[in-house]
Design a protein around this motif. Structure first.
Motif, PDB file in Angstrom:
ATOM      1  N   LEU A   2      -9.160 -14.068   0.837  1.00  0.00           N
ATOM      2  CA  LEU A   2      -9.597 -13.255   1.974  1.00  0.00           C
ATOM      3  C   LEU A   2     -10.104 -11.904   1.487  1.00  0.00           C
ATOM      4  CD1 LEU A   2      -6.623 -13.921   4.415  1.00  0.00           C
ATOM      5  CD2 LEU A   2      -8.901 -14.947   4.508  1.00  0.00           C
ATOM      6  N   PRO A   3     -11.248 -11.458   1.990  1.00  0.00           N
ATOM      7  CA  PRO A   3     -11.747 -10.139   1.587  1.00  0.00           C
ATOM      8  C   PRO A   3     -10.925  -9.020   2.200  1.00  0.00           C
ATOM      9  CG  PRO A   3     -13.160 -11.073   3.277  1.00  0.00           C
ATOM     10  CD  PRO A   3     -12.163 -12.137   2.925  1.00  0.00           C
ATOM     11  N   VAL A   4     -10.769  -7.940   1.455  1.00  0.00           N
ATOM     12  CA  VAL A   4     -10.131  -6.717   1.962  1.00  0.00           C
ATOM     13  C   VAL A   4     -11.196  -5.626   1.974  1.00  0.00           C
ATOM     14  CG1 VAL A   4      -8.304  -5.017   1.664  1.00  0.00           C
ATOM     15  CG2 VAL A   4      -7.938  -7.373   0.951  1.00  0.00           C
ATOM     16  N   SER A   5     -11.344  -4.960   3.113  1.00  0.00           N
ATOM     17  CA  SER A   5     -12.382  -3.947   3.254  1.00  0.00           C
ATOM     18  C   SER A   5     -11.790  -2.657   3.800  1.00  0.00           C
ATOM     19  CB  SER A   5     -13.489  -4.421   4.202  1.00  0.00           C
ATOM     20  OG  SER A   5     -14.043  -5.641   3.763  1.00  0.00           O
ATOM     21  N   LEU A   6     -12.402  -1.557   3.434  1.00  0.00           N
ATOM     22  CA  LEU A   6     -12.072  -0.267   4.026  1.00  0.00           C
ATOM     23  C   LEU A   6     -13.234   0.117   4.930  1.00  0.00           C
ATOM     24  CD1 LEU A   6     -10.350   2.719   2.352  1.00  0.00           C
ATOM     25  CD2 LEU A   6     -12.300   3.116   3.843  1.00  0.00           C
ATOM     26  N   LEU A   7     -12.925   0.405   6.198  1.00  0.00           N
ATOM     27  CA  LEU A   7     -13.944   0.642   7.216  1.00  0.00           C
ATOM     28  C   LEU A   7     -13.853   2.070   7.746  1.00  0.00           C
ATOM     29  CD1 LEU A   7     -13.342  -2.608   9.327  1.00  0.00           C
ATOM     30  CD2 LEU A   7     -14.819  -2.341   7.340  1.00  0.00           C
ATOM     31  N   TYR A   8     -15.016   2.646   8.058  1.00  0.00           N
ATOM     32  CA  TYR A   8     -15.039   3.942   8.718  1.00  0.00           C
ATOM     33  C   TYR A   8     -16.391   4.113   9.398  1.00  0.00           C
ATOM     34  CZ  TYR A   8     -17.232   5.115   4.212  1.00  0.00           C
ATOM     35  OH  TYR A   8     -18.024   5.120   3.086  1.00  0.00           O
ATOM     36  N   PRO A   9     -16.464   4.949  10.432  1.00  0.00           N
ATOM     37  CA  PRO A   9     -17.722   5.121  11.169  1.00  0.00           C
ATOM     38  C   PRO A   9     -18.772   5.833  10.324  1.00  0.00           C
ATOM     39  CG  PRO A   9     -15.834   5.895  12.459  1.00  0.00           C
ATOM     40  CD  PRO A   9     -15.362   5.694  11.058  1.00  0.00           C
ATOM     41  N   TYR A  10     -20.031   5.552  10.615  1.00  0.00           N
ATOM     42  CA  TYR A  10     -21.119   6.283   9.979  1.00  0.00           C
ATOM     43  C   TYR A  10     -21.078   7.754  10.400  1.00  0.00           C
ATOM     44  CZ  TYR A  10     -23.439   2.004   8.394  1.00  0.00           C
ATOM     45  OH  TYR A  10     -23.739   0.823   7.761  1.00  0.00           O
ATOM     46  N   ASP A  56     -11.412   6.576  -2.834  1.00  0.00           N
ATOM     47  CA  ASP A  56     -11.310   6.431  -4.286  1.00  0.00           C
ATOM     48  C   ASP A  56      -9.964   5.846  -4.698  1.00  0.00           C
ATOM     49  OD1 ASP A  56     -13.828   7.506  -4.553  1.00  0.00           O
ATOM     50  OD2 ASP A  56     -13.135   9.529  -5.042  1.00  0.00           O
ATOM     51  N   THR A  57      -8.891   6.314  -4.055  1.00  0.00           N
ATOM     52  CA  THR A  57      -7.556   5.819  -4.379  1.00  0.00           C
ATOM     53  C   THR A  57      -7.438   4.336  -4.063  1.00  0.00           C
ATOM     54  OG1 THR A  57      -6.529   7.970  -3.993  1.00  0.00           O
ATOM     55  CG2 THR A  57      -5.086   6.053  -3.894  1.00  0.00           C
ATOM     56  N   MET A  58      -7.940   3.915  -2.894  1.00  0.00           N
ATOM     57  CA  MET A  58      -7.828   2.514  -2.506  1.00  0.00           C
ATOM     58  C   MET A  58      -8.689   1.608  -3.385  1.00  0.00           C
ATOM     59  SD  MET A  58      -5.541   2.218  -0.283  1.00  0.00           S
ATOM     60  CE  MET A  58      -4.538   3.699  -0.477  1.00  0.00           C
ATOM     61  N   LYS A  59      -9.853   2.089  -3.785  1.00  0.00           N
ATOM     62  CA  LYS A  59     -10.678   1.305  -4.708  1.00  0.00           C
ATOM     63  C   LYS A  59      -9.931   1.045  -6.012  1.00  0.00           C
ATOM     64  CE  LYS A  59     -15.419   2.627  -3.428  1.00  0.00           C
ATOM     65  NZ  LYS A  59     -16.598   3.415  -3.898  1.00  0.00           N
ATOM     66  N   GLU A  60      -9.227   2.052  -6.469  1.00  0.00           N
ATOM     67  CA  GLU A  60      -8.505   1.950  -7.732  1.00  0.00           C
ATOM     68  C   GLU A  60      -7.283   1.044  -7.618  1.00  0.00           C
ATOM     69  OE1 GLU A  60      -6.663   5.070 -11.057  1.00  0.00           O
ATOM     70  OE2 GLU A  60      -7.054   5.728  -9.009  1.00  0.00           O
ATOM     71  N   ALA A  61      -6.581   1.140  -6.497  1.00  0.00           N
ATOM     72  CA  ALA A  61      -5.294   0.469  -6.370  1.00  0.00           C
ATOM     73  C   ALA A  61      -5.371  -0.947  -5.827  1.00  0.00           C
ATOM     74  CB  ALA A  61      -4.378   1.300  -5.466  1.00  0.00           C
ATOM     75  N   MET A  62      -6.370  -1.263  -5.020  1.00  0.00           N
ATOM     76  CA  MET A  62      -6.346  -2.499  -4.247  1.00  0.00           C
ATOM     77  C   MET A  62      -6.325  -3.781  -5.077  1.00  0.00           C
ATOM     78  SD  MET A  62      -5.914  -3.500  -1.209  1.00  0.00           S
ATOM     79  CE  MET A  62      -6.285  -2.033  -0.265  1.00  0.00           C
ATOM     80  N   PRO A  63      -7.099  -3.899  -6.168  1.00  0.00           N
ATOM     81  CA  PRO A  63      -7.042  -5.160  -6.910  1.00  0.00           C
ATOM     82  C   PRO A  63      -5.629  -5.543  -7.341  1.00  0.00           C
ATOM     83  CG  PRO A  63      -8.939  -3.892  -7.608  1.00  0.00           C
ATOM     84  CD  PRO A  63      -8.137  -2.997  -6.703  1.00  0.00           C
ATOM     85  N   ALA A  64      -4.846  -4.568  -7.825  1.00  0.00           N
ATOM     86  CA  ALA A  64      -3.471  -4.863  -8.214  1.00  0.00           C
ATOM     87  C   ALA A  64      -2.597  -5.137  -7.004  1.00  0.00           C
ATOM     88  CB  ALA A  64      -2.893  -3.700  -9.022  1.00  0.00           C
ATOM     89  N   VAL A  88     -19.281   1.473   8.386  1.00  0.00           N
ATOM     90  CA  VAL A  88     -19.425   1.357   6.937  1.00  0.00           C
ATOM     91  C   VAL A  88     -18.279   0.480   6.438  1.00  0.00           C
ATOM     92  CG1 VAL A  88     -19.477   2.580   4.744  1.00  0.00           C
ATOM     93  CG2 VAL A  88     -20.433   3.659   6.786  1.00  0.00           C
ATOM     94  N   ALA A  89     -18.578  -0.534   5.652  1.00  0.00           N
ATOM     95  CA  ALA A  89     -17.548  -1.447   5.128  1.00  0.00           C
ATOM     96  C   ALA A  89     -17.622  -1.456   3.606  1.00  0.00           C
ATOM     97  CB  ALA A  89     -17.741  -2.850   5.687  1.00  0.00           C
ATOM     98  N   ILE A  90     -16.561  -1.000   2.957  1.00  0.00           N
ATOM     99  CA  ILE A  90     -16.482  -0.998   1.499  1.00  0.00           C
ATOM    100  C   ILE A  90     -15.572  -2.149   1.069  1.00  0.00           C
ATOM    101  CG2 ILE A  90     -15.728   0.270  -0.539  1.00  0.00           C
ATOM    102  CD1 ILE A  90     -16.399   2.829   0.887  1.00  0.00           C
ATOM    103  N   HIS A  91     -16.116  -3.076   0.320  1.00  0.00           N
ATOM    104  CA  HIS A  91     -15.322  -4.212  -0.172  1.00  0.00           C
ATOM    105  C   HIS A  91     -14.395  -3.723  -1.283  1.00  0.00           C
ATOM    106  CE1 HIS A  91     -14.398  -8.399  -1.099  1.00  0.00           C
ATOM    107  NE2 HIS A  91     -14.521  -8.078  -2.372  1.00  0.00           N
ATOM    108  N   LEU A 112       0.795  -1.229   0.000  1.00  0.00           N
ATOM    109  CA  LEU A 112       0.000   0.000   0.000  1.00  0.00           C
ATOM    110  C   LEU A 112       0.825   1.275   0.000  1.00  0.00           C
ATOM    111  CD1 LEU A 112      -2.932  -0.917   2.409  1.00  0.00           C
ATOM    112  CD2 LEU A 112      -2.797  -1.125  -0.077  1.00  0.00           C
ATOM    113  N   ILE A 113       2.145   1.150   0.078  1.00  0.00           N
ATOM    114  CA  ILE A 113       2.971   2.361   0.088  1.00  0.00           C
ATOM    115  C   ILE A 113       2.901   3.084  -1.259  1.00  0.00           C
ATOM    116  CG2 ILE A 113       5.335   3.232   0.223  1.00  0.00           C
ATOM    117  CD1 ILE A 113       4.081   2.610   2.919  1.00  0.00           C
ATOM    118  N   GLY A 114       2.871   2.337  -2.359  1.00  0.00           N
ATOM    119  CA  GLY A 114       2.736   2.963  -3.678  1.00  0.00           C
ATOM    120  C   GLY A 114       1.442   3.742  -3.818  1.00  0.00           C
TER     121      GLY A 114
END
Length: 334
Positions: A287-295, A308-316, A175-178, A128-130
């Motif tokens: 294993l699922p990877v999720s981004l979590l944050y409070p409502y 937005d950045t993590m959605k774009e980068a995470m699959p790779a 909130v959990a974003i897959h 995730l540093i990139g």
């Protein structure tokens, strides 16, 4: 005989026709400034207007809402119970309006502030540093606290804005974003396999020593055949238990046992011959990877940009098949 117009702020002709939206926003801004400044005169000075103007705006807001917001005397000013509720809601509404205006004006490119982000140790040190670097290049006014923890984040106690977690999410208050799925593989070192027959079926793995990582498996693992979908459960008694993916990898290379780990961290060692992939047609579940944050009612632009950045980068990032820099080059070439 002509009818007189209703006074500003009255709701005689409906909530929006009596006073335009911009007028109501100005009334709320004035009210919030009065509360925070501590007096009408101080609010007038800060707003660059007169005390009578501020007083008229307050009265217009009170008429519009049909409630008394402030109790005033010669020497003191105090919020009423309705005023306290109005103050909190007004702050939220004004913050939301500011966000809305900023987006329409293109100010999303100039998000600022700080983010406290919790990420897993292994992911946070390497994959995730990139993406993090690219995020900060795009948004130089945002500062990031990059906190490495494999345990669940305590958002309230530690003031965490968001967290990236690997594995199933159990906290329904967040909130959990897959983002992606992390493929895994089963490996062992050539030294461990020396003098042993290579396993041909999942049941053969039970005879080997094992390394466990309790967050994902401790005494058993389920393998699925890539072709048929058949599932087999492998039970074992681990000889080494660790909570670190890097320790799991290094212990496997040292021949301390069979291990199941993320493909992105093990594939290079398999390619170099330091590890051998066992039963490649029998795959551990990804294993699922999720981004979590409070409502919350309103989310700051800096958090939305990070998501937005993590959605774009995470699959790779999770596949290890292509680095972030290569991904960005491909996008530019397109």
């Amino acid at each position: 005989m002509t009818k007189s117009s209703p006074p500003p702020g009255s709701n005689a002709a409906g909530p929006l026709s009596a006073a335009g939206l911009s007028d109501r926003i100005e009334l709320m801004q004035t009210f919030v400034r009065i509360v925070e400044a501590g007096s009408l005169s101080a609010a007038a000075t800060q707003l660059g207007t007169t005390q009578p103007t501020v007083s008229r705006r307050l009265q217009a807001l009170e008429r519009s809402l049909g409630v008394r917001l402030l109790q005033r005397s010669t020497h003191a000013m105090k919020l009423t119970e309705d005023g306290e509720r109005c103050y909190e809601r007004a702050k939220d509404l004004l913050a939301g309006w500011d966000e809305f205006e900023n987006e329409l004006r293109g100010a999303r490119l100039h998000a600022e502030g700080s983010l406290r982000v919790v990420v897993p140790h292994a992911f946070g040190q390497k994959q995730l540093i990139g993406p993090l670097a690219e995020f900060m290049r795009r948004h130089p006014r945002i500062t990031v606290e990059w906190l490495l923890h494999d345990r669940a984040a305590d958002f309230i106690m530690h003031g965490i804005d968001c967290a990236i977690e690997v594995g199933d999410v159990h906290d329904t208050s967040l909130v959990a974003i897959h983002l992606a799925e992390v493929p895994r593989m089963t490996v062992a070192s050539p030294a461990l396999l020396e003098g042993r027959a290579l396993p041909r079926h999942p049941a053969d793995l039970a005879t080997f020593p094992w390394i466990a990582i309790p967050a994902f498996y401790r005494r058993e693992i389920t393998l699925t055949h890539a072709g048929s979908g058949e599932q087999k459960h492998v039970g074992f008694r681990p000889q080494l238990v660790t909570d670190s993916l890097y320790a799991l990898r290094n212990a496997a290379i040292e021949g301390m046992g069979v291990a199941v780990g993320s493909s992105w961290i093990l594939a290079e060692d398999v390619a170099a011959g330091r590890l051998v992939q066992l039963l490649p047609e029998w795959m551990p579940a990804p294993l699922p990877v999720s981004l979590l944050y409070p409502y919350a009612r309103i989310y700051p632009a800096r958090l939305r940009h990070f998501i937005d950045t993590m959605k774009e980068a995470m699959p790779a990032a999770v596949s290890g098949a292509v680095g972030w820099e290569a991904l960005m080059r491909m996008k530019k070439e397109d």
